[in-house]
Design an enzyme around this catalytic site. Structure first.
Site, PDB file in Angstrom:
ATOM      1  N   LYS A  77      52.183 -37.923  16.618  1.00 19.40           N
ATOM      2  CA  LYS A  77      53.252 -37.056  17.124  1.00 19.40           C
ATOM      3  C   LYS A  77      54.626 -37.649  16.894  1.00 19.40           C
ATOM      4  CE  LYS A  77      50.542 -34.530  20.352  1.00 19.40           C
ATOM      5  NZ  LYS A  77      50.597 -33.751  21.579  1.00 19.40           N
TER       6      LYS A  77
ATOM      7  N   ASP B 182      51.637 -26.070  16.708  1.00 21.06           N
ATOM      8  CA  ASP B 182      51.676 -26.006  18.161  1.00 21.06           C
ATOM      9  C   ASP B 182      51.422 -24.561  18.591  1.00 21.06           C
ATOM     10  OD1 ASP B 182      51.918 -26.860  20.700  1.00 21.06           O
ATOM     11  OD2 ASP B 182      54.097 -26.990  20.694  1.00 21.06           O
TER      12      ASP B 182
ATOM     13  N   CYS C 246      67.257 -29.076  56.015  1.00 15.49           N
ATOM     14  CA  CYS C 246      68.024 -28.145  56.842  1.00 15.49           C
ATOM     15  C   CYS C 246      67.257 -27.968  58.146  1.00 15.49           C
ATOM     16  CB  CYS C 246      68.140 -26.809  56.106  1.00 15.49           C
ATOM     17  SG  CYS C 246      68.508 -25.411  57.169  1.00 15.49           S
TER      18      CYS C 246
ATOM     19  N   GLU D 184      48.380 -33.313   7.086  1.00 13.29           N
ATOM     20  CA  GLU D 184      48.713 -31.917   7.412  1.00 13.29           C
ATOM     21  C   GLU D 184      49.729 -31.850   8.541  1.00 13.29           C
ATOM     22  OE1 GLU D 184      45.010 -29.981   8.388  1.00 13.29           O
ATOM     23  OE2 GLU D 184      43.999 -30.855   6.659  1.00 13.29           O
TER      24      GLU D 184
ATOM     25  N   CYS E  90      72.574 -21.613  55.287  1.00 17.53           N
ATOM     26  CA  CYS E  90      72.717 -21.054  56.635  1.00 17.53           C
ATOM     27  C   CYS E  90      73.704 -21.806  57.511  1.00 17.53           C
ATOM     28  CB  CYS E  90      71.355 -20.982  57.320  1.00 17.53           C
ATOM     29  SG  CYS E  90      70.719 -22.606  57.790  1.00 17.53           S
TER      30      CYS E  90
ATOM     31  N   TYR F   9      47.431 -20.107  10.466  1.00 19.25           N
ATOM     32  CA  TYR F   9      47.337 -21.109   9.404  1.00 19.25           C
ATOM     33  C   TYR F   9      45.969 -21.779   9.496  1.00 19.25           C
ATOM     34  CZ  TYR F   9      52.210 -20.283   8.575  1.00 19.25           C
ATOM     35  OH  TYR F   9      53.387 -19.669   8.260  1.00 19.25           O
TER      36      TYR F   9
ATOM     37  N   CYS G 234      73.662 -27.077  55.880  1.00 19.51           N
ATOM     38  CA  CYS G 234      72.870 -26.344  54.895  1.00 19.51           C
ATOM     39  C   CYS G 234      73.762 -25.376  54.118  1.00 19.51           C
ATOM     40  CB  CYS G 234      71.756 -25.589  55.615  1.00 19.51           C
ATOM     41  SG  CYS G 234      70.889 -24.442  54.532  1.00 19.51           S
TER      42      CYS G 234
ATOM     43  N   LYS H 283      50.759 -30.627  12.320  1.00 21.31           N
ATOM     44  CA  LYS H 283      50.071 -30.313  13.572  1.00 21.31           C
ATOM     45  C   LYS H 283      50.774 -29.123  14.207  1.00 21.31           C
ATOM     46  CE  LYS H 283      47.830 -32.147  17.621  1.00 21.31           C
ATOM     47  NZ  LYS H 283      47.991 -30.955  18.426  1.00 21.31           N
TER      48      LYS H 283
ATOM     49  N   CYS I 211      67.073 -19.983  58.680  1.00 18.42           N
ATOM     50  CA  CYS I 211      67.716 -20.166  57.373  1.00 18.42           C
ATOM     51  C   CYS I 211      67.105 -19.177  56.379  1.00 18.42           C
ATOM     52  CB  CYS I 211      67.495 -21.603  56.890  1.00 18.42           C
ATOM     53  SG  CYS I 211      68.108 -21.902  55.231  1.00 18.42           S
TER      54      CYS I 211
HETATM   55  S1  IVH Z   1      41.771 -30.202  12.961  1.00 20.51           S
HETATM   56  C1  IVH Z   1      37.870 -31.777  15.202  1.00 20.51           C
HETATM   57  N1  IVH Z   1      44.161 -29.759  12.015  1.00 20.51           N
HETATM   58  O1  IVH Z   1      45.168 -29.767  17.498  1.00 20.51           O
HETATM   59  C2  IVH Z   1      39.339 -31.548  14.958  1.00 20.51           C
HETATM   60  N2  IVH Z   1      43.809 -29.416  14.348  1.00 20.51           N
HETATM   61  O2  IVH Z   1      43.906 -31.822  19.338  1.00 20.51           O
HETATM   62  C3  IVH Z   1      39.605 -30.220  14.425  1.00 20.51           C
HETATM   63  N3  IVH Z   1      45.802 -28.623  15.531  1.00 20.51           N
HETATM   64  O3  IVH Z   1      42.684 -27.891  19.026  1.00 20.51           O
HETATM   65  C4  IVH Z   1      41.021 -29.865  14.477  1.00 20.51           C
HETATM   66  N4  IVH Z   1      47.127 -28.557  13.795  1.00 20.51           N
HETATM   67  O4  IVH Z   1      44.573 -26.652  18.002  1.00 20.51           O
HETATM   68  C5  IVH Z   1      43.382 -29.765  13.117  1.00 20.51           C
HETATM   69  N5  IVH Z   1      46.213 -29.393  11.003  1.00 20.51           N
HETATM   70  C6  IVH Z   1      45.437 -29.381  12.098  1.00 20.51           C
HETATM   71  C7  IVH Z   1      45.929 -28.998  13.370  1.00 20.51           C
HETATM   72  C8  IVH Z   1      45.077 -29.045  14.465  1.00 20.51           C
HETATM   73  C9  IVH Z   1      47.029 -28.334  15.101  1.00 20.51           C
HETATM   74  C10 IVH Z   1      45.392 -28.511  16.944  1.00 20.51           C
HETATM   75  C11 IVH Z   1      44.158 -27.714  17.185  1.00 20.51           C
HETATM   76  C12 IVH Z   1      43.244 -28.578  17.968  1.00 20.51           C
HETATM   77  C13 IVH Z   1      44.133 -29.667  18.428  1.00 20.51           C
HETATM   78  C14 IVH Z   1      43.350 -30.930  18.466  1.00 20.51           C
END
Ligand code: IVH
Length: 584
Positions: A370, A175, A483, A171, A468, A280, A465, A173, A489
């Site tokens: 990441k 932000d 300074c 999936e 001043c 999402y 400075c 991740k 100043c």
């Molecule tokens: S699963 C027990 N899926 O990442 C784990 N988390 O570090 C349940 N996050 O607090 C989380 N995308 O805010 C999951 N596809 C995804 C995610 C995701 C972002 C965030 C979420 C969580 C943090 C975990």
């Protein structure tokens, strides 16, 4: 550091903004008379809030609610509206009128809740019976990171190299802000933030304004169903919001994540309603009966129930396929409508998931993989020298603005002369490599020497400075310069007054940098003690620059001035510890 966050160039990025429709303006008055006879109004009850009798109202309200939520879903989730906006507005206004007439009949799932309403004084705390945990982050950004995760999973499951590869759900991740949506008998009853994982905040009224979140679930669903996911702001909505903030003279948000957080944690839900947020879904919280057998099955069911689920997801087998997903998302990242900070791998079988369990509050069955922090090239336009509260002189590189790691960067600190001259060998005109990751302060990593133009000069700190003109001395450890002007100043004076007034110090509300600038520049205040001698006349007098002119400008408005004087007075009853801290 000055990072302003909106720039015109960014609008050219491959981000598709959803065409704006007028649905958010339905707060406006009732439909005009000319619309009163549209076909949908020829419904069974005739659809006029004024003529309906109390016993007809419940059914008509239910009908309107269902219809509006269906249109809402078609428009916001499917992107396939089936009725014109005017039709939506008419039904919406009819429902609003009925709710005004019969407030006791208003439903918790009414689409009229989506425009927000009452302002609260704080957020109620919510306990998560199933904790909202975090996931382990793989620090190796390469394919080896995915392999290390797979290795840990296999060893925890006691698999040998001969055993078949493990199946994973891959999936994005997101932000943003992890949010829990609780449905009881299919009705959204509570929405909460993650908080510390065990206890979050009740943001139900705000979450109801997010158009893509269903207020009611259709079909057969468990009596209790908690859907977890991320509230985020799309890049295009973020840029538009910051443009509006700037036009209104308000501070822009640093990045979409902060904007989403600021919008979701609003005491006034009508403000949230005006900020386009998205949700999402990605995991289950509490659920009263089995929901699916695999993580991908959970997401499929979420999608069937009308929740937005990211399109970029895949079920794969083995570590090479995980790394391939990581690469594929990296390539697509810039063209996604929202920001991500990596990908997430989850063991697909929920049975194996259970077997793997948790260590140290992190699931063993999932990991975040990441991307390395972004690096970009830019040019150093100049080196400014700033004076801090204690008189320390700090060189700051003024940069050709660049968009990196989700913000536009205009400046980067250079710490001290030694860092500029010896560590970096940086000169005005140089092209530099700039890095910024997440919330981290932008950092100049190195100079691209091949691009150095002719005639550049070695940087030297000023001997006096820049504010001043007092002499500058080197600190004992010989890296920092200071300074010697002390409170003579203006730079130091201003910053020490800002510090004096800060919340943790004397806590004088309304005495921010702008007002302090004015007070010092107008000669009203030279030391913190002068604050206590300020008068309403002095604060509201014309500014020195405009006094006597045809259009004199006031230093402050009378109301703001009176408020400031009141908070200065209130601050004088303080503790010794705070007072000493305030004096710095
Ligand atoms: S699963 C027990 N899926 O990442 C784990 N988390 O570090 C349940 N996050 O607090 C989380 N995308 O805010 C999951 N596809 C995804 C995610 C995701 C972002 C965030 C979420 C969580 C943090 C975990």
């Amino acid at each position: 550091m000055m990072t302003s966050l909106f720039n015109d160039n960014e609008e050219a990025a491959p981000v598709k903004a959803k065409p704006k429709r007028t649905r958010k303006t339905v707060k406006a008055a009732a439909a005009p008379a000319s619309e009163a006879a549209t076909p949908a109004q020829a419904s069974f009850f005739g659809g006029d809030a004024q003529v309906l009798s109390p016993d007809q109202a419940p059914a008509r309200m239910h009908e309107l609610e269902t219809e509006l939520e269906r249109w809402n879903y078609e428009y916001y989730v499917l992107d396939e509206p089936s009725v014109p906006d005017a039709e939506y507005d008419r039904a919406f206004n009819e429902l609003k009128a009925l709710e005004a007439r019969f407030p006791e009949l208003k439903s918790r799932t009414s689409p009229t809740l989506r425009v927000g309403g009452a302002v609260r004084t704080g957020f109620k705390k919510v306990r998560h019976d199933v904790p909202m945990l975090s996931i382990h982050t793989e620090t190796d950004f390469s394919a080896a990171g995915a392999a290390a995760f797979d290795e840990r999973v296999r060893s925890a499951l006691g698999l040998s190299p001969q055993d078949p590869p493990v199946e994973y759900d891959c999936e994005l991740k997101f932000d943003g802000l992890a949010t829990n949506l609780r449905y009881e008998k299919g009705v959204l009853t509570e929405a909460s933030t993650r908080g510390d994982g065990v206890e979050g905040e009740d943001v139900t009224a705000n979450v109801r304004t997010i158009r893509t979140i269903p207020l009611r679930l259709n079909g057969k669903v468990p009596d209790i169903l908690e859907v977890r996911g991320e509230c985020i702001m799309h890049k295009a909505d973020f840029l538009a919001l910051n443009a509006r903030q700037e036009a209104a003279g308000e501070k822009p948000f640093a990045n979409p994540r902060n904007a989403a957080a600021g919008s979701l944690r609003q005491l006034d839900s009508s403000v949230t309603a005006q900020r386009t947020l998205h949700f999402y879904a990605y995991s289950l919280g509490e659920v009263s009966e089995p929901f699916a057998e695999t993580q991908s099955g959970v997401l499929d069911r979420f999608a069937e129930l009308g929740f937005p689920v990211a399109h970029m997801r895949e079920v794969v087998k083995g570590p090479e396929a995980l790394a391939a997903f990581h690469d594929k998302v990296a390539a697509a990242r810039a063209s996604l409508p929202f920001e991500i900070d990596g990908v997430v791998y989850k063991v697909n079988s929920l049975e194996l998931e259970e077997e793997l369990g948790f260590i140290a509050r992190e699931p063993r069955w999932a990991c975040a993989h990441k991307y390395p922090p972004e690096e970009v090239l830019t040019q150093v336009l100049g080196i400014d020298v700033q004076v801090g509260r204690t008189g320390r002189l700090t060189p700051v590189a003024r940069l050709a603005p660049v968009y990196v790691g989700g913000v536009t960067v205009f400046n980067a600190t250079l710490h001290n002369e030694d860092h500029v001259v010896n560590d970096l060998d940086l000169r005005v005109g140089d092209t530099v490599v700039l890095r910024r990751a997440g919330d981290v302060i932008p950092e100049i990593l190195r100079v691209v020497k091949e691009r150095r133009p002719a005639g550049t000069k070695v940087f030297e700190m000023p001997h006096v400075c820049p504010i001043c003109g007092s002499a500058v001395i080197r600190d004992e450890e010989e890296k920092d310069m200071r300074c010697t002007g002390g409170l003579v100043c203006p730079a130091q004076m201003k910053l020490s007054i800002v510090h004096f007034a800060a919340r943790r110090a004397m806590g004088i509300d309304g005495l921010g940098e702008k007002i302090v600038d004015m007070l010092v520049d107008e000669g009203l205040v030279k030391t913190p003690a002068d604050l206590f001698g300020l008068t309403l006349e002095a604060l509201t007098a014309p500014t020195t620059a405009t006094a006597g002119s045809e259009k004199p400008e006031k230093r402050m408005g009378p109301k703001a001035a009176a408020n400031l004087l009141a908070s200065i007075q209130a601050s004088s009853h303080t503790t010794l510890a705070r007072f000493v801290f305030a004096l710095g």
